[in-house]
Design a protein around this motif. Structure first.
Motif, short mmCIF file in Angstrom:
data_model
loop_
_atom_site.label_atom_id
_atom_site.label_comp_id
_atom_site.label_asym_id
_atom_site.label_seq_id
_atom_site.Cartn_x
_atom_site.Cartn_y
_atom_site.Cartn_z
N ALA A 174 -28.28 26.29 -49.88
CA ALA A 174 -27.97 27.77 -49.53
C ALA A 174 -27.79 28.53 -50.67
O ALA A 174 -28.04 29.95 -50.69
N MET A 175 -27.55 28.10 -51.99
CA MET A 175 -27.40 28.81 -53.24
C MET A 175 -28.65 29.38 -53.66
O MET A 175 -28.99 30.29 -54.06
N ILE A 176 -29.76 28.25 -53.55
CA ILE A 176 -31.18 28.48 -54.06
C ILE A 176 -31.65 29.77 -53.14
O ILE A 176 -32.37 30.61 -53.51
N LYS A 177 -31.40 29.60 -51.70
CA LYS A 177 -31.85 30.76 -50.93
C LYS A 177 -31.31 32.14 -51.18
O LYS A 177 -32.03 33.04 -51.24
N ARG A 178 -30.11 32.25 -51.55
CA ARG A 178 -29.41 33.40 -51.84
C ARG A 178 -30.08 34.04 -53.04
O ARG A 178 -29.98 35.27 -53.19
N ASN A 179 -30.49 33.20 -54.04
CA ASN A 179 -31.30 33.48 -55.32
C ASN A 179 -32.71 33.99 -55.12
O ASN A 179 -33.35 34.77 -55.76
N LEU A 180 -33.17 33.56 -54.18
CA LEU A 180 -34.72 33.71 -53.80
C LEU A 180 -35.26 34.11 -52.47
O LEU A 180 -36.13 33.89 -51.69
N THR A 197 -32.95 35.01 -64.01
CA THR A 197 -33.12 36.34 -64.63
C THR A 197 -31.91 37.14 -64.30
O THR A 197 -31.48 37.31 -63.04
N GLY A 198 -31.45 37.79 -65.34
CA GLY A 198 -30.30 38.85 -64.96
C GLY A 198 -30.80 40.16 -64.89
O GLY A 198 -32.11 40.48 -65.01
N ASN A 199 -29.98 41.12 -64.49
CA ASN A 199 -29.98 42.64 -64.36
C ASN A 199 -29.35 43.28 -65.39
O ASN A 199 -27.96 43.36 -65.27
N PHE A 200 -30.07 43.83 -66.23
CA PHE A 200 -29.31 44.70 -67.36
C PHE A 200 -28.31 45.94 -66.74
O PHE A 200 -27.46 45.92 -67.27
N HIS A 201 -28.85 46.37 -65.85
CA HIS A 201 -28.14 47.39 -65.13
C HIS A 201 -27.08 47.18 -64.37
O HIS A 201 -25.76 47.82 -64.62
N LYS A 202 -27.01 46.01 -63.70
CA LYS A 202 -25.76 45.46 -63.08
C LYS A 202 -24.67 44.91 -64.19
O LYS A 202 -23.47 45.14 -63.90
N VAL A 217 -9.63 39.02 -62.31
CA VAL A 217 -10.77 39.29 -61.27
C VAL A 217 -11.24 37.99 -60.66
O VAL A 217 -11.97 37.39 -61.35
N SER A 218 -11.11 37.56 -59.45
CA SER A 218 -11.47 36.29 -58.88
C SER A 218 -12.78 36.62 -58.07
O SER A 218 -12.85 37.51 -57.11
N LEU A 219 -14.03 36.00 -58.45
CA LEU A 219 -15.38 35.99 -57.76
C LEU A 219 -15.32 35.24 -56.64
O LEU A 219 -14.98 33.84 -56.74
N PRO A 220 -15.80 35.63 -55.42
CA PRO A 220 -15.92 34.65 -54.37
C PRO A 220 -17.15 33.69 -54.57
O PRO A 220 -17.88 34.05 -55.33
N ASP A 221 -17.06 32.37 -54.29
CA ASP A 221 -18.08 31.50 -54.32
C ASP A 221 -19.46 32.11 -53.87
O ASP A 221 -20.63 31.26 -53.98
N THR A 222 -19.54 33.14 -53.07
CA THR A 222 -20.87 33.66 -52.68
C THR A 222 -21.59 34.55 -53.47
O THR A 222 -22.77 34.82 -53.38
N VAL A 223 -20.66 34.78 -54.76
CA VAL A 223 -21.62 35.57 -55.76
C VAL A 223 -22.62 34.83 -56.29
O VAL A 223 -22.44 33.76 -56.92
N ILE A 224 -23.96 35.53 -56.73
CA ILE A 224 -24.87 34.87 -57.01
C ILE A 224 -25.38 35.09 -58.57
O ILE A 224 -25.85 34.60 -59.40
N ASN A 225 -24.87 36.38 -58.87
CA ASN A 225 -25.39 36.94 -60.10
C ASN A 225 -24.22 36.66 -61.10
O ASN A 225 -23.78 37.59 -61.99
N THR A 226 -23.90 35.51 -61.24
CA THR A 226 -23.03 35.14 -62.39
C THR A 226 -23.58 35.31 -63.87
O THR A 226 -22.83 35.52 -64.66
N MET A 227 -24.83 35.21 -63.94
CA MET A 227 -25.30 35.38 -65.23
C MET A 227 -25.05 36.95 -65.91
O MET A 227 -25.19 37.28 -66.73
N ASP A 228 -25.19 37.69 -64.59
CA ASP A 228 -24.95 39.33 -65.20
C ASP A 228 -23.46 39.44 -65.63
O ASP A 228 -23.05 40.39 -66.48
#
Length: 357
Positions: free
Chosen positions: A48-54, A195-200, A250-261
């Motif tokens: 599920a985590m990989i699918k959210r990223n891809l 890969t992160g997102n500079f703008h985010k 600020v607590s992030l939900p476990d559905t957040v995928i862009n932790t690298m940002d």
């Protein structure tokens, strides 16, 4: 286009770090050649985590559930290794291998797999070897390194024998040095991260007036004690399992995928001593405080280089609980060297593809 190749990725379900560091490799294999098919073998949560990223990838990614392993087990509510429970589970795991190998060999033949890649599931190397399919271990440690420390030779050696069956080992930067002794043909590569997102990252940074501290202990650990950080002059962005209290949390939900940002947006990172998160930290050039929770060779190897290069410091849970402000002041004084780190996905994928030609 290019030569058609079928790859099987076996990804440990222990935490989410193994899945995170394989995402950029899978994505590059998918992008580089429209003929490639990649079979991703792990458990349903990692899938599920990989699918959210891809989400942008098509049916050439084939997801296969039901692959699990013991990994390292912790006592409930803390970062202490539960060696007794781990021994019971490892014994059952070893006993299951023969049947798993026979069943997996059928699948490898059916799917015409050209290359087997594992991080760090051990028994698949035996299956690949029996079928003469090239195999690659990619990691900074193996379960053998952990189990020989906590469980002893009887339980560790079967894992060592499996890893020795790999045709090649790619050893990530910060790896356990002893891996080269039992992994056969090996070479060291640098780091890899999503890969992160500079703008985010910039958007996140602009939301808050105080410096951001990103805090994560990994999904495999849940801390039960609540820690009051109301009076500290930072904004704490925390993942699941971290119990900080204050209007500045600020607590992030476990559905957040862009932790690298969030790592890129932060001034400092406080995290469990896990390779994948540390890789994202180092590639972002951030200072980190690493929660030490074991005497494992994996942790020692990672900490030694991070500390020597002034990229971060080692802290205990007591430091985290009782003196988080002091920890962050220590990080302020660091002047680290990040010049030796690079995202090495291109080189790694080149080696993997070369195994199948």
């Amino acid at each position: 286009m290019g030569v058609k190749l079928n790859f099987a990725f076996y990804i440990s379900n222990h935490g989410y770090g193994h899945a995170a560091r394989n995402i950029p490799l899978i994505e590059k294999l998918w992008k580089d050649n429209s003929n490639n098919r990649i079979f991703i073998k792990t458990d349903s949560e990692r899938i599920a985590m990989i699918k959210r990223n891809l989400t942008h990838c098509d049916e050439r990614l084939v997801y296969c559930e039901g692959y699990r392993e013991c990994g390292v087990l912790f006592r409930e509510g803390c970062l202490e290794v539960d060696a007794e429970r781990m021994q019971r589970e490892v014994k059952k795991e070893i006993a299951s291998w023969d049947l798993l190998i026979e069943e997996e060999k059928k699948l490898l033949v059916k799917d015409n797999i050209d290359v087997v890649v594992s991080d760090v599931m051990p028994w698949v190397f035996r299956a690949a070897k029996e079928l003469k399919i090239p195999s690659v271990l990619i990691s900074n440690f193996t379960w053998y390194d952990h189990y020989r420390l906590y469980l002893g030779k009887e339980y560790a050696d079967p894992y060592k024998e499996c890893y020795a069956s790999a045709d090649k080992a790619l050893l990530y930067e910060l790896h356990v040095e002893q891996m080269a002794e039992y992994c056969g043909q090996s070479e060291t590569v640098s780091l890899v991260a999503r890969t992160g997102n500079f703008h985010k990252a910039e958007e996140i940074r602009q939301r808050y007036r105080t410096p951001i501290v990103f805090v994560s202990v990994g999904m495999s650990v849940s801390l039960t004690e609540e820690i009051d950080v109301e009076n500290l002059p930072y904004t704490f962005i925390v993942t699941q399992g971290v119990r900080l209290k204050g209007s500045n949390v600020v607590s992030l939900p476990d559905t957040v995928i862009n932790t690298m940002d969030y790592i890129s947006a932060s001034e400092y990172v406080v995290t469990k001593c896990g390779w994948s998160t540390v890789s994202e930290i180092l590639l972002s050039g951030k200072k980190c405080a690493l929660l030490a929770y074991s005497d494992s060779l994996e942790e020692k190897a990672l900490l030694a280089k991070v500390i020597a290069r002034n990229n971060g410091i080692k802290i205990s849970f007591e430091d985290f609980r009782d003196n988080l402000g002091g920890v962050l002041r220590q990080l302020e004084s660091l002047d680290g060297d990040y010049s030796m780190y690079r995202d090495d996905r291109e080189r790694i994928v080149r080696v993997i593809c070369g195994m199948g030609r």
